[in-house]
Design a protein around this motif. Structure first.
Motif: not given
Length: 575
Positions: A24-31, A40-43, A70-74, A535-542
């Motif tokens: 999550i930290s990696d995703n947010i920092s590269n948003s 994402d993480t699987q358990f 998964i496509q990011g926004n253009v 990036s295909n990161v959704d900050i709210a989801a993170e």
């Protein structure tokens, strides 16, 4: 349940949630990182003993779940070399391994792949993204235009100039008026005297020429010429021509010629001696043609029946010579020159123009042909051939098939220490098709355009990249060169790619080998120029996952503290 098992299970939970927190930290920092793909993480559970009677705690394990497909926004940019991918695929890029003393890079042998298309042109002409990777592409054969798909190469845009191109073709478009007013005439205005043609008819019967008959033809300018008919069957009695006369032999070698054949022999002799003559194919009449500037008179002696022994002259208005239209062209050195296209409407006709080509350029000595080129137009539609009214019918008496090119071949001669010449095809349109150069009603020549294929020397101006990945260089002289095509690489499992620094990926057994295709081929995406993929990161989801991970982590630590208290209580039983 084993207290130690509970403690171990909680510790694995803490470790798993720590891994999730790291993702999550990696995703947010590269948003805001171009082309970044979130992780994402699987358990999954870890079991020791678990059956209908017993379940010992085992714990949990985690592993990353990649979203490379998964496509990011253009996002649109103002940089032409910024590229985004809409759909499946990755850019092929090369990693710079070293730079030599001239500042030129060397590349790793194996390409990497990325969705980060924030490319720009570096000082060596390479397209480099923010991570320092060089974009690869297919080269394009400049002679055939074929895309060379056998290998990808680093794209280097180093063609900063283009050589001149000598003009080989000029495409001319204009409408010539059918009946222009004489006020447009820029040439001589004196009326023209026209000599009517003189004809020996063969109907109801051909003239009965005999040995010694003469025909004297007198042009308006120049000496008269007498033609003496000589019957060779008479042997020594055959007539002979005197000084300055022309002898026309018939009944040669035992052959007896008919009156019509004698006419044909006479026509040939007249033509060979400067008096254009012909035998009409429909009625075998012999005709001596007068010219507008030089009508002729013919007088016969003996049995020849001549339609007239004197020429009846008529006058017509002067030809209408129009002001020239100018056409530019380039020589082999890229120097510009001007040709004057001079049209003249032939008086007394409703379908004929002549055209000459001249120049006031001091470097041009002549433009061939010097004599006027006669262009005849179709006045009405021709149902038999399909030719349309207003279209070109013939050039210099030669009619072309409908749809074939109506072209005047020119030769431009230059002076200089080493005189040179340059052939140019001057295209007026197509025979029988009313396009480019036409003749319709009008009050003046309507010069529309003259396009030529020559170019002066040019310097690089800018470039364009289309949705198919074609990179076209534009030069200030109007030249365009498509030198590379940006391909896209697709994989059986893009999530199986190995992440590398700089938002790039390398192939693995899991990803499969890359299939490198032109954009749009075989399911690959297309190129979006002047854009980048976010990036295909959704900050709210993170943030949501962050809260969930935090709570799970806290719960696992609570298990540890609780288990610790129970172990202490167990130890206190001894006291």
């Amino acid at each position: 349940m084993s207290l130690s098992g509970a403690l171990t299970s909680a510790v694995t939970g803490i470790d798993a949630q720590s891994q999730a927190l790291g993702a999550i930290s990696d995703n947010i920092s590269n948003s805001q990182t171009t082309g970044y793909k979130r992780v994402d993480t699987q358990f999954s559970t870890l079991l020791t003993v678990s059956n209908a009677l017993v379940h010992d705690p085992g714990g949990v394990t985690s592993k990353p779940l990649y979203t490379n497909g998964i496509q990011g926004n253009v996002q649109q940019t103002s940089v032409e070399t910024n590229l985004a991918i809409s759909g499946d695929g990755f850019f092929s890029v090369s990693q710079i391994t070293s730079v030599n003393g001239q500042g030129l890079p060397s590349f790793a042998p194996d390409p990497l792949f990325t969705r980060a298309g924030d490319f720009s042109v570096d000082n060596n002409g390479f397209l480099v993204n923010n991570a320092g990777y060089v974009l690869n592409g297919f080269a394009i054969d400049q002679k055939t235009g074929q895309v060379l798909k056998n290998a990808v190469v680093p794209i280097q845009l180093n063609q900063l100039k283009t050589n001149p191109v000598a003009t080989a073709n000029i495409t001319y478009s204009a409408n010539l008026p059918t009946n222009p007013p004489s006020t447009l005439n820029t040439g001589p205005t004196a009326p023209i005297t026209v000599g009517r043609t003189l004809t020996w008819p063969t109907t109801p019967s051909a003239p009965n020429f005999a040995n010694g008959n003469t025909i004297t033809v007198t042009p308006t300018t120049g000496p008269a010429v007498t033609f003496v008919l000589s019957d060779q069957s008479l042997g020594a009695g055959a007539a002979t021509a005197g000084p300055g006369q022309v002898q026309v032999n018939f009944n040669v070698g035992g052959v007896t010629n008919t009156p019509s054949q004698i006419l044909s022999l006479l026509a040939t002799s007249l033509t060979q001696n400067g008096f254009s003559s012909s035998i009409d194919a429909s009625n075998s009449n012999l005709t001596i043609d007068g010219t507008p500037s030089n009508p002729v008179t013919a007088v016969s002696t003996g049995g020849a029946a001549l339609a007239g022994t004197t020429t009846s002259a008529a006058t017509i208005p002067a030809n209408i010579q129009f002001a020239p239209s100018t056409v530019n062209f380039f020589d082999a050195q890229g120097a510009a020159h001007v040709v004057n296209v001079n049209w003249t409407k032939v008086s007394g006709t409703n379908d004929t123009y002549t055209v000459t080509y001249t120049s006031t350029d001091p470097t041009i000595t002549s433009i061939l042909p010097i004599t006027p080129t006669t262009v005849v137009f179709n006045v009405v539609d021709n149902a038999l051939t399909g030719a349309k009214a207003g279209s070109i019918k013939s050039i210099n008496g030669v009619a072309g098939g409908v749809g074939t090119a109506a072209t005047v071949p020119l030769t431009v001669n230059f002076n200089g220490t080493t005189p040179t010449s340059q052939p140019i095809n001057f295209n007026l349109g197509s025979y029988g098709i009313a396009s480019q150069t036409t003749m319709f009603t009008g009050t003046d020549i309507n010069f529309i355009s003259a396009q030529q294929d020559g170019l002066p020397p040019g310097s690089f101006r800018d470039l364009n990249i289309d949705s198919h990945g074609n990179i076209t260089l534009n030069y200030d002289n109007g030249a365009r060169k498509t030198e590379f095509q940006v391909p896209l690489a697709s994989f059986s499992d893009p999530n199986g790619l190995q992440s590398q620094n700089g938002n790039a990926y390398s192939t693995t057994v899991a990803s499969g080998t890359p299939s490198v295709q032109s954009p749009g081929d075989n399911g690959t995406g297309t190129i979006v120029p002047s854009s980048v993929e976010g990036s295909n990161v959704d900050i709210a989801a993170e943030f949501t996952k962050l809260i969930q991970t935090q709570r799970a982590y806290e719960a696992n630590t609570k298990v540890v503290t609780t288990t610790n208290q129970l172990l202490q209580e167990t130890n206190n039983l001894i006291q």
